[in-house]
Design an enzyme around this catalytic site. Structure first.
Site, PDB file in Angstrom:
ATOM      1  N   ASN A   9       0.841  -1.192   0.000  1.00 55.25           N
ATOM      2  CA  ASN A   9       0.000   0.000   0.000  1.00 55.25           C
ATOM      3  C   ASN A   9       0.891   1.262   0.000  1.00 55.25           C
ATOM      4  OD1 ASN A   9      -1.496   2.232   1.069  1.00 55.25           O
ATOM      5  ND2 ASN A   9      -3.029   0.825   1.849  1.00 55.25           N
ATOM      6  N   ASP A  65      -0.917  -4.205  10.153  1.00 54.62           N
ATOM      7  CA  ASP A  65      -2.270  -4.558   9.750  1.00 54.62           C
ATOM      8  C   ASP A  65      -3.167  -3.517  10.405  1.00 54.62           C
ATOM      9  OD1 ASP A  65      -3.790  -6.460   8.147  1.00 54.62           O
ATOM     10  OD2 ASP A  65      -4.905  -6.762  10.007  1.00 54.62           O
ATOM     11  N   PHE A 146      -5.312   8.106   2.043  1.00 50.76           N
ATOM     12  CA  PHE A 146      -5.754   6.951   1.250  1.00 50.76           C
ATOM     13  C   PHE A 146      -6.923   6.294   1.974  1.00 50.76           C
ATOM     14  CE2 PHE A 146      -4.154   3.494   3.923  1.00 50.76           C
ATOM     15  CZ  PHE A 146      -3.239   4.159   4.730  1.00 50.76           C
ATOM     16  N   GLY A 147      -7.416   5.215   1.409  1.00 45.77           N
ATOM     17  CA  GLY A 147      -8.450   4.407   2.072  1.00 45.77           C
ATOM     18  C   GLY A 147      -9.666   5.227   2.469  1.00 45.77           C
ATOM     19  N   TYR A 148     -10.032   5.113   3.742  1.00 43.65           N
ATOM     20  CA  TYR A 148     -11.250   5.758   4.248  1.00 43.65           C
ATOM     21  C   TYR A 148     -10.998   7.183   4.748  1.00 43.65           C
ATOM     22  CZ  TYR A 148     -12.897   0.917   4.119  1.00 43.65           C
ATOM     23  OH  TYR A 148     -13.239  -0.346   3.712  1.00 43.65           O
ATOM     24  N   LYS A 169      -2.037  14.556   9.980  1.00 42.39           N
ATOM     25  CA  LYS A 169      -2.507  13.184  10.237  1.00 42.39           C
ATOM     26  C   LYS A 169      -1.468  12.424  11.061  1.00 42.39           C
ATOM     27  CE  LYS A 169      -3.810   8.841   8.013  1.00 42.39           C
ATOM     28  NZ  LYS A 169      -3.827   8.013   6.796  1.00 42.39           N
ATOM     29  N   HIS A 174      -3.492   6.483  14.197  1.00 45.59           N
ATOM     30  CA  HIS A 174      -3.281   5.124  14.703  1.00 45.59           C
ATOM     31  C   HIS A 174      -1.901   4.607  14.283  1.00 45.59           C
ATOM     32  CE1 HIS A 174      -4.752   5.289  10.680  1.00 45.59           C
ATOM     33  NE2 HIS A 174      -4.813   3.982  10.491  1.00 45.59           N
ATOM     34  N   ARG A 175      -1.535   4.839  13.022  1.00 47.31           N
ATOM     35  CA  ARG A 175      -0.256   4.332  12.492  1.00 47.31           C
ATOM     36  C   ARG A 175       0.911   5.107  13.119  1.00 47.31           C
ATOM     37  NH1 ARG A 175      -1.818   4.382   7.972  1.00 47.31           N
ATOM     38  NH2 ARG A 175      -2.435   2.193   8.057  1.00 47.31           N
TER      39      ARG A 175
HETATM   40  P1  ITT Z   1      -0.596  -4.269   3.079  1.00 47.58           P
HETATM   41  O1  ITT Z   1      -1.299  -5.422   3.726  1.00 47.58           O
HETATM   42  O2  ITT Z   1       0.199  -4.674   1.882  1.00 47.58           O
HETATM   43  O3  ITT Z   1       0.195  -3.448   4.057  1.00 47.58           O
HETATM   44  P2  ITT Z   1      -3.309  -3.260   2.751  1.00 47.58           P
HETATM   45  O4  ITT Z   1      -3.874  -1.964   2.283  1.00 47.58           O
HETATM   46  O5  ITT Z   1      -3.896  -4.527   2.191  1.00 47.58           O
HETATM   47  O6  ITT Z   1      -1.707  -3.241   2.487  1.00 47.58           O
HETATM   48  P3  ITT Z   1      -4.346  -3.920   5.362  1.00 47.58           P
HETATM   49  O7  ITT Z   1      -4.698  -5.324   5.046  1.00 47.58           O
HETATM   50  O8  ITT Z   1      -3.717  -3.622   6.703  1.00 47.58           O
HETATM   51  O9  ITT Z   1      -3.346  -3.288   4.312  1.00 47.58           O
HETATM   52  O10 ITT Z   1      -5.672  -3.061   5.203  1.00 47.58           O
HETATM   53  C1  ITT Z   1      -5.685  -1.758   5.638  1.00 47.58           C
HETATM   54  C2  ITT Z   1      -6.892  -1.040   5.050  1.00 47.58           C
HETATM   55  O11 ITT Z   1      -7.555  -0.300   6.099  1.00 47.58           O
HETATM   56  C3  ITT Z   1      -6.459  -0.011   4.031  1.00 47.58           C
HETATM   57  O12 ITT Z   1      -6.379  -0.563   2.733  1.00 47.58           O
HETATM   58  C4  ITT Z   1      -7.552   1.055   4.178  1.00 47.58           C
HETATM   59  O13 ITT Z   1      -8.701   0.670   3.484  1.00 47.58           O
HETATM   60  C5  ITT Z   1      -7.840   1.011   5.685  1.00 47.58           C
HETATM   61  N1  ITT Z   1      -6.935   1.915   6.407  1.00 47.58           N
HETATM   62  C6  ITT Z   1      -5.932   1.577   7.263  1.00 47.58           C
HETATM   63  N2  ITT Z   1      -5.258   2.659   7.675  1.00 47.58           N
HETATM   64  C7  ITT Z   1      -5.841   3.710   7.074  1.00 47.58           C
HETATM   65  C8  ITT Z   1      -5.597   5.096   7.082  1.00 47.58           C
HETATM   66  O14 ITT Z   1      -4.570   5.616   7.744  1.00 47.58           O
HETATM   67  N3  ITT Z   1      -6.376   5.869   6.356  1.00 47.58           N
HETATM   68  C9  ITT Z   1      -7.395   5.377   5.639  1.00 47.58           C
HETATM   69  N4  ITT Z   1      -7.696   4.075   5.542  1.00 47.58           N
HETATM   70  C10 ITT Z   1      -6.925   3.240   6.262  1.00 47.58           C
END
Ligand code: ITT
Length: 189
Positions: A9, A65, A146-148, A169, A174-175
């Site tokens: 990611n 994760d 990214f993501g949500y 951020k 959390h990260r």
């Molecule tokens: P890797 O396993 O290769 O690291 P991944 O994206 O598949 O990549 P995860 O299985 O840990 O990783 O899933 C994490 C998901 O949760 C991510 O794809 C987002 O949809 C969401 N997420 C996690 N942290 C986030 C953040 O900081 N901001 C927004 N969405 C987040």
């Protein structure tokens, strides 16, 4: 100190690399297919992931994760956050599904959770956890992160993580919390 990180990611990678200027955080120099995530907790999946990638180096390596827990959905999407709308779902598809599930729902409280597993020479060293509270708004706002992130409204910011800068951020996320704990641990070695 050089520490390897493992993720497919790009959003996570950016955050990993900006967390600790006193560490040399590098992606693995070899391409490794992302391991399957079979666990039902962030801890189990983070450890599985770190051990799978860690098989390719004897140096310190970490993987995270992470995901979004929405209270009104019983903690979903949780560990399946990346593939909520299907195995190869895009962020936009995941966000659209989340909004559909929350249509008409008044309780929008949610949190991001991150567990980082640190391994060395094929063995788990330690896990580190962070979480941050927010609520899910009715439509995406902002284009950073990214993501949500565009749906995650963080009260102290008065905006979503998608509208905040990455630096903002990284002050609360959390990260960032899990990374801070891990780097503090490594500094004491
Ligand atoms: P890797 O396993 O290769 O690291 P991944 O994206 O598949 O990549 P995860 O299985 O840990 O990783 O899933 C994490 C998901 O949760 C991510 O794809 C987002 O949809 C969401 N997420 C996690 N942290 C986030 C953040 O900081 N901001 C927004 N969405 C987040």
């Amino acid at each position: 100190m050089t520490v390897y990180c493992a993720t497919s990611n790009k959003g996570k990678l950016k955050e990993f690399q900006m967390a600790a200027p006193d560490f040399d955080v590098r992606a693995l120099p070899v391409s490794v297919p992302p391991p399957e995530e079979t666990g039902d907790t962030f801890e189990v999946n983070a450890v599985e992931k770190a051990l799978a990638y860690g098989a390719h180096t004897d140096e310190y390596l970490f993987a995270d994760d992470s995901g979004l827990e929405v209270d009104a959905l019983g903690g979903a999407p949780g560990v399946i956050s990346a593939r909520y709308a299907g195995e190869h779902a895009t962020d936009a598809q995941n966000n659209a599904l989340l909004l559909a599930k929350l249509r008409g729902v008044a309780d929008r409280t949610a949190r991001f959770v991150c567990v980082i597993a640190l391994v060395k020479s094929g063995k788990l060293v330690k896990t580190f956890r962070g979480s941050v509270e927010g609520r899910i708004i009715g439509e995406p706002r902002g284009g950073t992160g990214f993501g949500y992130d565009p749906l995650f409204y963080h009260e102290p910011f008065g905006c979503t993580f998608g509208e905040a800068t990455l630096e903002q951020k990284m002050q609360v996320s959390h990260r960032a919390q899990a990374l801070e704990e891990m780097f503090a641990y490594l500094r004491l070695l």
